[in-house]
Design a protein around this motif. Structure first.
Motif, PDB file in Angstrom:
ATOM      1  N   ARG A 125       0.843  -1.199   0.000  1.00  0.00           N
ATOM      2  CA  ARG A 125       0.000   0.000   0.000  1.00  0.00           C
ATOM      3  C   ARG A 125       0.879   1.249   0.000  1.00  0.00           C
ATOM      4  NH1 ARG A 125      -4.458   0.329   4.483  1.00  0.00           N
ATOM      5  NH2 ARG A 125      -3.016  -1.268   5.103  1.00  0.00           N
ATOM      6  N   GLU A 126       1.961   1.220   0.767  1.00  0.00           N
ATOM      7  CA  GLU A 126       2.861   2.369   0.822  1.00  0.00           C
ATOM      8  C   GLU A 126       3.537   2.612  -0.535  1.00  0.00           C
ATOM      9  OE1 GLU A 126       1.584   3.260   4.343  1.00  0.00           O
ATOM     10  OE2 GLU A 126       3.127   4.461   3.368  1.00  0.00           O
ATOM     11  N   LEU A 140       3.183   5.841  -3.035  1.00  0.00           N
ATOM     12  CA  LEU A 140       4.371   6.528  -3.548  1.00  0.00           C
ATOM     13  C   LEU A 140       4.347   6.592  -5.081  1.00  0.00           C
ATOM     14  CD1 LEU A 140       7.146   7.817  -3.050  1.00  0.00           C
ATOM     15  CD2 LEU A 140       8.118   5.518  -3.091  1.00  0.00           C
ATOM     16  N   ARG A 141       3.948   5.495  -5.726  1.00  0.00           N
ATOM     17  CA  ARG A 141       3.872   5.459  -7.196  1.00  0.00           C
ATOM     18  C   ARG A 141       2.873   6.490  -7.698  1.00  0.00           C
ATOM     19  NH1 ARG A 141       0.257   3.741 -10.365  1.00  0.00           N
ATOM     20  NH2 ARG A 141      -0.819   2.560  -8.755  1.00  0.00           N
ATOM     21  N   ARG A 194       1.807  11.777 -10.236  1.00  0.00           N
ATOM     22  CA  ARG A 194       1.211  13.099 -10.165  1.00  0.00           C
ATOM     23  C   ARG A 194       2.266  14.186 -10.342  1.00  0.00           C
ATOM     24  NH1 ARG A 194       0.645  17.253  -7.201  1.00  0.00           N
ATOM     25  NH2 ARG A 194       1.833  16.473  -5.446  1.00  0.00           N
ATOM     26  N   LEU A 195       3.415  14.023  -9.677  1.00  0.00           N
ATOM     27  CA  LEU A 195       4.490  15.010  -9.798  1.00  0.00           C
ATOM     28  C   LEU A 195       5.040  15.061 -11.219  1.00  0.00           C
ATOM     29  CD1 LEU A 195       6.376  14.400  -6.443  1.00  0.00           C
ATOM     30  CD2 LEU A 195       5.102  16.456  -7.098  1.00  0.00           C
TER      31      LEU A 195
END
Length: 147
Positions: free
Chosen positions: A11-12, A16-17, A22-23
């Motif tokens: 999940r973490e 992060l992905r 998004r960035l």
């Protein structure tokens, strides 16, 4: 009694992905684009796509956009949305910081033959463009009665 929260690395990593995507989309909004409209776009608005029994509903955040600059077309199974946010200048003022994106934008969504092109509807309210794409009859779920 409080609920036990289980740590899951998957999940973490997924979170992060999503954040990295998004960035990257903010810095390189057209990295997946391969046509002239998308390559000339300066920014890419965020979109949500929902589905119900009868239609797909696409919502795009377009604050500060004049609806007269919007263009929505369906071409060869691809919904294309473009427009422009113009820079606002104040007389005698000088920008100290600019974080909002200005200029042209472009988004394209592959819909194929899943929608009824004649029934597509678009509404623009409070800076949100909502495009309703009714499903083609053959794509709607069909209830089968058990005898």
């Amino acid at each position: 009694m409080s609920a036990l929260l289980r740590y899951t690395p998957a999940r973490e990593f997924d979170s992060l992905r999503r954040e990295m995507n998004r960035l990257l989309e903010d810095f390189y909004p057209n990295r997946r684009a391969n046509n002239a409209e998308a390559e000339s776009a300066v920014w890419s608005p965020r979109a949500d796509l929902a589905e119900n029994e009868d239609a797909f509903v696409l919502s795009l955040d377009l604050p500060g956009i004049d609806k007269d600059t919007l263009s929505i077309t369906l071409d060869e199974g691809q919904l294309k949305i473009s427009g422009e946010r113009r820079v606002e200048h104040e007389e005698g003022g000088q920008f100290r910081r600019i974080e909002r994106s200005y200029g042209t934008f472009f988004r394209a969504f592959r819909v194929g033959n899943a929608v009824n092109a004649e029934g597509i509807d678009a509404a623009f309210e409070n800076g949100v463009l909502t495009v309703t794409l009714p499903k083609a009859e053959e794509r709607k779920p069909r209830r089968i009665e058990v005898k």
